[in-house]
Motif scaffolding. Structure first.
Motif, mmCIF file in Angstrom:
data_model
loop_
_atom_site.group_PDB
_atom_site.id
_atom_site.type_symbol
_atom_site.label_atom_id
_atom_site.label_comp_id
_atom_site.label_asym_id
_atom_site.label_seq_id
_atom_site.Cartn_x
_atom_site.Cartn_y
_atom_site.Cartn_z
ATOM 1 N N GLU A 172 -1.125 -4.926 10.203
ATOM 2 C CA GLU A 172 -2.539 -4.830 10.566
ATOM 3 C C GLU A 172 -3.080 -3.424 10.311
ATOM 4 N N GLU A 173 -2.289 -2.425 10.687
ATOM 5 C CA GLU A 173 -2.753 -1.053 10.494
ATOM 6 C C GLU A 173 -2.743 -0.677 9.017
ATOM 7 N N GLU A 174 -1.830 -1.259 8.265
ATOM 8 C CA GLU A 174 -1.822 -1.020 6.814
ATOM 9 C C GLU A 174 -3.150 -1.430 6.188
ATOM 10 N N LYS A 175 -3.676 -2.581 6.615
ATOM 11 C CA LYS A 175 -4.958 -3.058 6.077
ATOM 12 C C LYS A 175 -6.081 -2.072 6.392
ATOM 13 N N LEU A 176 -6.057 -1.524 7.601
ATOM 14 C CA LEU A 176 -7.064 -0.529 7.978
ATOM 15 C C LEU A 176 -6.931 0.727 7.119
ATOM 16 N N ALA A 194 -5.815 1.078 4.240
ATOM 17 C CA ALA A 194 -6.171 0.853 2.841
ATOM 18 C C ALA A 194 -7.676 0.652 2.651
ATOM 19 N N ASP A 195 -8.418 0.586 3.753
ATOM 20 C CA ASP A 195 -9.866 0.349 3.718
ATOM 21 C C ASP A 195 -10.619 1.674 3.591
ATOM 22 N N PRO A 196 -11.381 1.860 2.518
ATOM 23 C CA PRO A 196 -12.123 3.126 2.318
ATOM 24 C C PRO A 196 -13.031 3.487 3.489
ATOM 25 N N HIS A 197 -13.646 2.485 4.122
ATOM 26 C CA HIS A 197 -14.531 2.762 5.257
ATOM 27 C C HIS A 197 -13.732 3.330 6.435
ATOM 28 N N TYR A 198 -12.591 2.726 6.705
ATOM 29 C CA TYR A 198 -11.743 3.210 7.789
ATOM 30 C C TYR A 198 -11.179 4.587 7.456
ATOM 31 N N GLN A 199 -10.832 4.799 6.205
ATOM 32 C CA GLN A 199 -10.322 6.107 5.775
ATOM 33 C C GLN A 199 -11.358 7.195 6.062
ATOM 34 N N THR A 225 0.843 -1.199 0.000
ATOM 35 C CA THR A 225 0.000 0.000 0.000
ATOM 36 C C THR A 225 0.876 1.245 0.000
#
Length: 243
Positions: free
Chosen positions: A204-208, A210-215, A72
């Motif tokens: 783990e935080e990278e996955k968050l 990269a998540d549009p909802h989390y963004q 990412t």
């Protein structure tokens, strides 16, 4: 040989209905809390009306920033969160200027993108400068953190307000704002902060990130902090006074 226990179909159906009801109640509670939080912020949204805010998605162009272990790129996370933040600010009545709209970074006559980002804030008469970045260090490090110029009392207040809302709404960090000597902070007379939205170096935080909802949730938390700062609250929206 293991003993096989047969459960009546009616009982299975009843257990399934109970499980779905419990799960439904849980999500309704989460949704209701989210609505209450957003309503609390919107009640104070008058504070951002007519404010000129420069939102600065860090990196871009030939400088992609850090790269997460999963591939990412930081500059895209920064841009996505910045655009969501700009949307919230515009909905509140603020005038928002992004230092970049895509992967292209205006270099201007100086040929230095940092100089141009600061110059843009002065040109449009910005009231606030919010620079969005991802942190990168050890893969075990995580959590969002704000930075401000050590000579800016208002920058510190803005950083503390945003940090409080990220901690309250996302519950992903115990970090506190820190002062730092950074060009985009020390060269401005207005309140300016750098928002490190998390460690992209943490898998783990990278996955968050990269998540549009989390963004979008991160962008709303930043927005909530800005609203509280401008409203002079100094406490989380809808929360209890500090201390």
């Amino acid at each position: 040989m293991a003993r096989v226990v047969f459960v009546p179909r009616r009982r299975v159906r009843g257990m399934l209905i109970i499980a779905l009801a419990v799960l439904g109640a849980f999500w309704v509670r989460i949704w209701y809390q989210g609505v209450k939080e957003e309503q609390a912020i919107q009640a104070l949204s008058w504070a951002v009306a007519n404010q000129v805010v420069v939102v600065d998605p860090g990196h871009g162009g030939i400088d992609a920033g850090a790269m997460g272990p999963g591939g990412t790129p930081e500059h895209r996370v920064n841009l996505a969160i910045s655009k969501d933040l700009a949307g919230f600010l515009k909905a509140g009545g603020a005038k928002v200027i992004l230092t970049r709209q895509d992967d292209n970074v205006p270099l201007g006559e100086s040929g230095d993108d940092l100089v141009e980002r600061v110059r843009l804030a002065g040109k449009v008469g910005a009231d606030l400068f919010i620079s969005v970045h991802c942190n990168a260090f050890d893969s075990r490090e995580r959590g969002a953190q704000l930075f401000y110029d050590p000579k800016s009392a208002e920058g510190k207040k803005l950083a503390e307000s945003i940090q409080a809302e990220i901690k309250r709404l996302l519950a992903n960090t115990d970090r506190v704002p820190l002062s730092i000597d950074a060009f985009v902070l020390r060269t401005q007379k207005i309140p300016a902060v750098i928002v490190e939205v998390g460690f992209i170096s943490n898998p783990e935080e990278e996955k968050l990130l990269a998540d549009p909802h989390y963004q979008r949730r991160m962008a709303f938390a930043i927005y909530a902090g800005i609203v509280n700062y401008l409203a002079g609250k100094g406490t989380p929206a809808g929360g209890k006074p500090a201390g």
